[in-house]
Design an enzyme around this catalytic site. Structure first.
Site, PDB file in Angstrom:
ATOM      1  N   ARG A   6     -32.955 -15.264   2.160  1.00 57.19           N
ATOM      2  CA  ARG A   6     -33.564 -14.808   0.900  1.00 57.19           C
ATOM      3  C   ARG A   6     -35.033 -15.214   0.816  1.00 57.19           C
ATOM      4  O   ARG A   6     -35.912 -14.386   0.529  1.00 57.19           O
ATOM      5  CB  ARG A   6     -32.777 -15.398  -0.282  1.00 57.19           C
ATOM      6  CG  ARG A   6     -33.369 -15.131  -1.639  1.00 57.19           C
ATOM      7  CD  ARG A   6     -32.450 -15.723  -2.704  1.00 57.19           C
ATOM      8  NE  ARG A   6     -33.047 -15.657  -4.026  1.00 57.19           N
ATOM      9  CZ  ARG A   6     -33.829 -16.597  -4.526  1.00 57.19           C
ATOM     10  NH1 ARG A   6     -34.138 -17.664  -3.805  1.00 57.19           N
ATOM     11  NH2 ARG A   6     -34.321 -16.475  -5.737  1.00 57.19           N
ATOM     12  N   SER A  90     -28.478 -20.209  19.344  1.00 59.79           N
ATOM     13  CA  SER A  90     -29.396 -19.208  18.779  1.00 59.79           C
ATOM     14  C   SER A  90     -30.837 -19.542  19.143  1.00 59.79           C
ATOM     15  O   SER A  90     -31.634 -18.659  19.481  1.00 59.79           O
ATOM     16  CB  SER A  90     -29.281 -19.179  17.251  1.00 59.79           C
ATOM     17  OG  SER A  90     -27.942 -19.052  16.871  1.00 59.79           O
ATOM     18  N   ASP A 118     -23.176 -29.642  12.209  1.00 59.67           N
ATOM     19  CA  ASP A 118     -23.038 -30.854  13.029  1.00 59.67           C
ATOM     20  C   ASP A 118     -24.286 -31.735  13.020  1.00 59.67           C
ATOM     21  O   ASP A 118     -24.242 -32.867  13.480  1.00 59.67           O
ATOM     22  CB  ASP A 118     -22.727 -30.467  14.484  1.00 59.67           C
ATOM     23  CG  ASP A 118     -21.380 -29.771  14.610  1.00 59.67           C
ATOM     24  OD1 ASP A 118     -20.659 -29.701  13.613  1.00 59.67           O
ATOM     25  OD2 ASP A 118     -21.063 -29.297  15.711  1.00 59.67           O
ATOM     26  N   MET A 160     -15.293 -31.925  11.665  1.00 63.16           N
ATOM     27  CA  MET A 160     -15.982 -31.219  12.746  1.00 63.16           C
ATOM     28  C   MET A 160     -17.140 -32.037  13.310  1.00 63.16           C
ATOM     29  O   MET A 160     -17.631 -32.956  12.644  1.00 63.16           O
ATOM     30  CB  MET A 160     -16.490 -29.878  12.245  1.00 63.16           C
ATOM     31  CG  MET A 160     -15.433 -28.801  12.350  1.00 63.16           C
ATOM     32  SD  MET A 160     -16.163 -27.194  12.137  1.00 63.16           S
ATOM     33  CE  MET A 160     -14.812 -26.175  12.683  1.00 63.16           C
ATOM     34  N   GLU A 220     -14.462 -34.805  15.578  1.00 60.54           N
ATOM     35  CA  GLU A 220     -13.774 -33.916  16.523  1.00 60.54           C
ATOM     36  C   GLU A 220     -14.172 -34.209  17.982  1.00 60.54           C
ATOM     37  O   GLU A 220     -13.356 -34.114  18.897  1.00 60.54           O
ATOM     38  CB  GLU A 220     -14.187 -32.488  16.131  1.00 60.54           C
ATOM     39  CG  GLU A 220     -13.784 -31.385  17.018  1.00 60.54           C
ATOM     40  CD  GLU A 220     -14.598 -30.118  16.715  1.00 60.54           C
ATOM     41  OE1 GLU A 220     -15.529 -30.160  15.885  1.00 60.54           O
ATOM     42  OE2 GLU A 220     -14.289 -29.094  17.314  1.00 60.54           O
ATOM     43  N   ARG A 261     -16.616 -25.982   7.149  1.00 64.05           N
ATOM     44  CA  ARG A 261     -17.726 -25.097   7.486  1.00 64.05           C
ATOM     45  C   ARG A 261     -18.016 -24.029   6.440  1.00 64.05           C
ATOM     46  O   ARG A 261     -18.982 -23.280   6.578  1.00 64.05           O
ATOM     47  CB  ARG A 261     -17.474 -24.446   8.841  1.00 64.05           C
ATOM     48  CG  ARG A 261     -18.680 -24.596   9.702  1.00 64.05           C
ATOM     49  CD  ARG A 261     -18.522 -24.252  11.115  1.00 64.05           C
ATOM     50  NE  ARG A 261     -18.008 -22.949  11.412  1.00 64.05           N
ATOM     51  CZ  ARG A 261     -17.907 -22.501  12.659  1.00 64.05           C
ATOM     52  NH1 ARG A 261     -18.280 -23.263  13.646  1.00 64.05           N
ATOM     53  NH2 ARG A 261     -17.424 -21.330  12.906  1.00 64.05           N
TER      54      ARG A 261
HETATM   55  O1  F6P Z   1     -20.953 -25.283  14.554  1.00 65.52           O
HETATM   56  C1  F6P Z   1     -20.426 -26.250  15.386  1.00 65.52           C
HETATM   57  C2  F6P Z   1     -18.990 -26.406  15.093  1.00 65.52           C
HETATM   58  O2  F6P Z   1     -18.865 -26.602  13.741  1.00 65.52           O
HETATM   59  C3  F6P Z   1     -18.326 -27.537  15.872  1.00 65.52           C
HETATM   60  O3  F6P Z   1     -18.318 -28.746  15.192  1.00 65.52           O
HETATM   61  C4  F6P Z   1     -16.972 -26.979  16.105  1.00 65.52           C
HETATM   62  O4  F6P Z   1     -16.410 -27.514  17.259  1.00 65.52           O
HETATM   63  C5  F6P Z   1     -17.240 -25.524  16.274  1.00 65.52           C
HETATM   64  O5  F6P Z   1     -18.318 -25.226  15.432  1.00 65.52           O
HETATM   65  C6  F6P Z   1     -16.081 -24.629  15.969  1.00 65.52           C
HETATM   66  O6  F6P Z   1     -16.421 -23.351  16.391  1.00 65.52           O
HETATM   67  P1  F6P Z   1     -15.455 -22.106  16.299  1.00 65.52           P
HETATM   68  O7  F6P Z   1     -15.498 -21.639  14.882  1.00 65.52           O
HETATM   69  O8  F6P Z   1     -16.006 -21.112  17.242  1.00 65.52           O
HETATM   70  O9  F6P Z   1     -14.085 -22.602  16.642  1.00 65.52           O
END
Ligand code: F6P
Length: 354
Positions: A6, A90, A118, A160, A220, A261
């Site tokens: 935006r 990216s 992360d 994560m 993780e 996420r």
């Molecule tokens: O963006 C990184 C991440 O959040 C990692 O911590 C995690 O392992 C991964 O994405 C998970 O990715 P996907 O959604 O492709 O399983």
């Protein structure tokens, strides 16, 4: 990420520049998936999670001929500059796309905006998404803590963070957890199990009667699978507390996974995305390239690697190549910052337990 889309759109349009969005990142560029971005297209997106443009993995982008195709699409579309919002993959793609060695004498201008929950990108204090993810973890852990406290239980909560333990470390502090497990510590499985068991026993000794809850946040990226961790911890606890009721020392596991996420962005993330989007697009408009807009780096930024943005005293424009180099050693746990984080945690580990 929507806040960055935006802000970049509004600032560029105010400067009289046409803006298009590319759907699903590099994959969409290859598929010619362009959408016009006018003021009304970005008005309400600030409060939406994720990205309205979508996202995709695109392994082929590592190939030179695929990038040649991408550059041809940009030329045909009359695109001069790109704001690339994303993580390590990216930004690596952005650097290669605009590499003058393969892009000829008129490579597209590229400026990156760091986005990764992360927080595993070099030369920026924060990336977009980290704050929202931390807030989600804290909220979830507060809820889990109610059960843990009521039942005197131990919980191992996995968050994560594939290569970087930042989320586990910081949320452990914000939650008041008793232990954080992160890959940078490089501990062997038996050491991890001992550490958890010692933590549980120390809390139980301290709190003789009530509230003997233990919260352990595991990143993780710690390779020991959480179910194996639980089984090993339970077995050892039984061995070391033969008189305890088995149910009273059994641990529980929660894997927060992709819950971390998503969701509405926090106020801070909206602000961060807006500010980085602003700085990135202004850099492009000023003809800069091969940069990343960064948020107050926690490490020294050498003068050769970047400078403060004249448009925002909290933001820097750092050399993209330097960012990628720093990211590589950060996720390998070898950068001064990664070492400092791990060391700082070792120093406060005992205090966490108090
Ligand atoms: O963006 C990184 C991440 O959040 C990692 O911590 C995690 O392992 C991964 O994405 C998970 O990715 P996907 O959604 O492709 O399983």
């Amino acid at each position: 990420m929507n806040a960055a889309i935006r802000a970049a759109t509004l600032i560029a349009r105010a400067a009289g520049v046409d803006v298009v969005g590319i759907e699903r990142g590099w994959r969409g560029l290859l598929d010619d998936a362009f959408v016009p971005l006018a003021t009304q297209d970005v008005q309400g997106i600030l409060r939406e999670g994720g990205t309205v443009l979508g996202s995709a993995r695109c392994k082929e982008f590592h190939q030179r001929e695929v990038r040649d195709h991408a550059r041809a699409v940009l030329t045909r579309r009359g695109v001069d500059g790109l704001v690339v919002i994303g993580g390590n993959g990216s930004l690596t793609g952005a650097q290669a796309l605009a590499d003058p060695n393969e892009a000829g004498d008129k490579p597209p201008l590229v400026v990156g905006v760091p986005a990764s929950i992360d927080n595993d990108l070099g030369l920026t204090g924060l990336a977009i998404g980290v704050d929202t993810a931390m807030n989600t973890i804290v909220e979830a852990c507060d809820k889990i803590a109610d059960t843990a406290t009521a039942h005197d239980r131990t919980f191992i909560i996995e968050v994560m963070g594939r290569d970087c333990g930042y989320l586990a470390m910081t949320s452990a502090i914000a939650v008041g957890a008793d232990l954080a497990l992160f890959p940078e510590a490089g501990k062997a499985e038996d050491k991890i199990v001992d550490q958890i068991v010692n933590t549980v026993l120390a809390v139980r000794k301290r709190q003789q009667k009530r509230a003997r809850r233990v919260l352990i946040i595991k990143a993780e990226g710690v390779s020991m699978p959480v179910e194996r961790m639980k089984a090993a911890v339970d077995a050892k606890l039984r061995e070391r507390s033969p008189d305890a009721e088995p149910s009273s020392i059994e641990t529980r596991v929660t894997v927060l996974g992709h819950v971390v996420r998503g969701g509405r962005p926090s106020a801070f993330d909206r602000l961060l995305g807006s500010r980085l989007g602003n700085v990135a697009v202004r850099a492009l408009l000023g003809g800069m390239t091969h940069k990343m807009a960064a948020w107050m780096s926690p490490a020294e930024v050498p003068a050769s690697a970047g400078a403060r943005s004249p448009y925002d005293p909290h933001c820097w424009l750092v050399d993209l190549q330097a960012v990628l180099a720093e990211t590589e050693i950060l996720i390998a746990g070898k950068s001064p910052l990664a070492r400092w984080r791990a060391g700082a945690f070792e120093e406060i580990e005992d205090a966490l337990l108090l």
